[in-house]
Write a protein that holds these residues in place. Structure first.
Motif, PDB file in Angstrom:
ATOM      1  N   MET A  81       0.804  -1.425   0.272  1.00 22.40           N
ATOM      2  CA  MET A  81      -0.125   0.004   0.008  1.00 22.40           C
ATOM      3  C   MET A  81       0.758   1.229  -0.081  1.00 22.40           C
ATOM      4  O   MET A  81       0.535   2.455  -0.554  1.00 22.40           O
ATOM      5  N   ASN A  82       2.134   1.168   0.402  1.00 21.67           N
ATOM      6  CA  ASN A  82       2.962   2.351   0.695  1.00 21.67           C
ATOM      7  C   ASN A  82       3.183   2.943  -0.768  1.00 21.67           C
ATOM      8  O   ASN A  82       3.652   4.108  -0.957  1.00 21.67           O
ATOM      9  N   TRP A  83       3.282   1.769  -1.703  1.00 22.88           N
ATOM     10  CA  TRP A  83       3.862   2.223  -3.000  1.00 22.88           C
ATOM     11  C   TRP A  83       2.375   2.992  -3.792  1.00 22.88           C
ATOM     12  O   TRP A  83       2.747   3.965  -4.501  1.00 22.88           O
ATOM     13  N   ILE A  84       1.333   2.660  -3.352  1.00 19.76           N
ATOM     14  CA  ILE A  84       0.267   3.299  -3.716  1.00 19.76           C
ATOM     15  C   ILE A  84       0.370   4.659  -3.408  1.00 19.76           C
ATOM     16  O   ILE A  84       0.053   6.004  -4.220  1.00 19.76           O
ATOM     17  N   TYR A  85       0.317   4.927  -2.116  1.00 20.62           N
ATOM     18  CA  TYR A  85       0.498   6.320  -1.272  1.00 20.62           C
ATOM     19  C   TYR A  85       1.486   7.250  -2.086  1.00 20.62           C
ATOM     20  O   TYR A  85       1.140   7.961  -2.394  1.00 20.62           O
ATOM     21  N   LEU A  86       2.749   6.663  -2.320  1.00 17.09           N
ATOM     22  CA  LEU A  86       3.769   7.291  -2.836  1.00 17.09           C
ATOM     23  C   LEU A  86       3.223   7.867  -4.378  1.00 17.09           C
ATOM     24  O   LEU A  86       3.664   8.790  -4.844  1.00 17.09           O
ATOM     25  N   GLY A  87       2.852   6.665  -5.051  1.00 14.82           N
ATOM     26  CA  GLY A  87       2.334   7.097  -6.378  1.00 14.82           C
ATOM     27  C   GLY A  87       1.447   8.225  -6.561  1.00 14.82           C
ATOM     28  O   GLY A  87       1.345   9.027  -7.152  1.00 14.82           O
ATOM     29  N   VAL A  88       0.343   8.130  -5.619  1.00 16.21           N
ATOM     30  CA  VAL A  88      -0.542   9.263  -5.561  1.00 16.21           C
ATOM     31  C   VAL A  88       0.075  10.485  -5.084  1.00 16.21           C
ATOM     32  O   VAL A  88      -0.253  11.520  -5.820  1.00 16.21           O
ATOM     33  N   ALA A  89       1.002  10.461  -4.175  1.00 17.85           N
ATOM     34  CA  ALA A  89       1.827  11.570  -3.985  1.00 17.85           C
ATOM     35  C   ALA A  89       2.531  12.271  -5.148  1.00 17.85           C
ATOM     36  O   ALA A  89       2.435  13.442  -5.276  1.00 17.85           O
ATOM     37  N   VAL A  90       3.162  11.425  -5.822  1.00 17.15           N
ATOM     38  CA  VAL A  90       3.827  11.647  -6.948  1.00 17.15           C
ATOM     39  C   VAL A  90       2.946  12.573  -7.937  1.00 17.15           C
ATOM     40  O   VAL A  90       3.123  13.435  -8.639  1.00 17.15           O
ATOM     41  N   ILE A  91       1.841  12.060  -8.231  1.00 16.77           N
ATOM     42  CA  ILE A  91       0.946  12.600  -9.184  1.00 16.77           C
ATOM     43  C   ILE A  91       0.198  13.866  -8.850  1.00 16.77           C
ATOM     44  O   ILE A  91       0.559  14.767  -9.565  1.00 16.77           O
ATOM     45  N   PHE A  92      -0.136  14.249  -7.435  1.00 15.43           N
ATOM     46  CA  PHE A  92      -0.259  15.303  -7.166  1.00 15.43           C
ATOM     47  C   PHE A  92       0.574  16.292  -7.160  1.00 15.43           C
ATOM     48  O   PHE A  92       0.532  17.494  -7.324  1.00 15.43           O
ATOM     49  N   GLU A  93       2.112  15.974  -6.618  1.00 16.57           N
ATOM     50  CA  GLU A  93       3.071  16.619  -6.998  1.00 16.57           C
ATOM     51  C   GLU A  93       3.349  17.242  -8.269  1.00 16.57           C
ATOM     52  O   GLU A  93       3.659  18.379  -8.533  1.00 16.57           O
ATOM     53  N   ILE A  94       3.295  16.442  -9.118  1.00 18.06           N
ATOM     54  CA  ILE A  94       3.249  16.940 -10.498  1.00 18.06           C
ATOM     55  C   ILE A  94       2.030  18.013 -11.114  1.00 18.06           C
ATOM     56  O   ILE A  94       2.493  18.895 -11.802  1.00 18.06           O
ATOM     57  N   ALA A  95       1.023  17.792 -10.332  1.00 22.30           N
ATOM     58  CA  ALA A  95      -0.205  18.610 -10.712  1.00 22.30           C
ATOM     59  C   ALA A  95       0.348  19.872  -9.865  1.00 22.30           C
ATOM     60  O   ALA A  95       0.052  21.004 -10.527  1.00 22.30           O
ATOM     61  N   VAL A  96       1.069  20.000  -8.753  1.00 20.17           N
ATOM     62  CA  VAL A  96       1.302  21.165  -7.957  1.00 20.17           C
ATOM     63  C   VAL A  96       2.219  22.013  -9.259  1.00 20.17           C
ATOM     64  O   VAL A  96       1.878  23.167  -9.348  1.00 20.17           O
ATOM     65  N   ALA A  97       3.246  21.401  -9.897  1.00 22.74           N
ATOM     66  CA  ALA A  97       4.117  22.124 -10.774  1.00 22.74           C
ATOM     67  C   ALA A  97       3.321  22.606 -11.904  1.00 22.74           C
ATOM     68  O   ALA A  97       3.577  23.865 -12.302  1.00 22.74           O
ATOM     69  N   LEU A  98       2.486  21.679 -12.459  1.00 23.79           N
ATOM     70  CA  LEU A  98       1.589  22.131 -13.680  1.00 23.79           C
ATOM     71  C   LEU A  98       0.760  23.355 -13.190  1.00 23.79           C
ATOM     72  O   LEU A  98       0.547  24.331 -14.154  1.00 23.79           O
ATOM     73  N   ALA A  99       0.087  23.245 -12.259  1.00 24.48           N
ATOM     74  CA  ALA A  99      -0.957  24.216 -11.769  1.00 24.48           C
ATOM     75  C   ALA A  99      -0.085  25.487 -11.299  1.00 24.48           C
ATOM     76  O   ALA A  99      -0.608  26.634 -11.853  1.00 24.48           O
ATOM     77  N   ALA A 100       0.960  25.489 -10.841  1.00 26.86           N
ATOM     78  CA  ALA A 100       1.865  26.709 -10.405  1.00 26.86           C
ATOM     79  C   ALA A 100       2.085  27.455 -11.595  1.00 26.86           C
ATOM     80  O   ALA A 100       2.308  28.628 -11.526  1.00 26.86           O
ATOM     81  N   SER A 101       2.560  26.660 -12.637  1.00 29.21           N
ATOM     82  CA  SER A 101       3.037  27.240 -13.947  1.00 29.21           C
ATOM     83  C   SER A 101       2.082  28.136 -14.412  1.00 29.21           C
ATOM     84  O   SER A 101       2.191  29.153 -15.084  1.00 29.21           O
TER      85      SER A 101
END
Length: 106
Positions: free
Chosen positions: A1-21
């Motif tokens: 489950m930890n890998w799923i949590y990390l994957g979701v965290a990565v997806i939303f971190e990518i969203a942060v950068a794209l939205a911030a731009s």
């Protein structure tokens, strides 16, 4: 489950950068809200992943994989060009991430 949590965290971190731009220095309300909410979600899921990952390894994986995703999506969505040095850098990061995983810390 930890890998799923990390994957979701990565997806939303990518969203942060794209939205911030798109937020243009937090002058565009909805992109600003998207940036802040995505950041909160990314941090929440990273904290869940860090319940089982060592903090250094988990954070390094999160930042590295998100950085690769942001770089690739920046090229695909915003027409940013990648040269061979940047491609080599991505390859080195991937090797480092695999090395962390093979190290058995997670």
């Amino acid at each position: 489950m930890n890998w799923i949590y990390l994957g979701v965290a990565v997806i939303f971190e990518i969203a942060v950068a794209l939205a911030a731009s798109k937020a243009q220095g937090f002058t565009r309300l909805w992109w600003t809200i998207t940036t802040l909410v995505s950041g909160a979600i990314a941090t929440f899921f990273l904290s869940l992943a860090l319940l089982t990952f060592d903090v250094g390894v988990g954070y390094a994986l999160w930042v590295s994989v998100a950085g690769i995703g942001i770089t690739i999506l920046g090229a695909m969505l915003f027409g940013q060009r990648l040269n061979w040095r940047q491609g080599a850098g991505i390859g080195i990061v991937i090797v480092g991430v695999v090395g962390l995983q093979l190290g058995g810390a997670a």
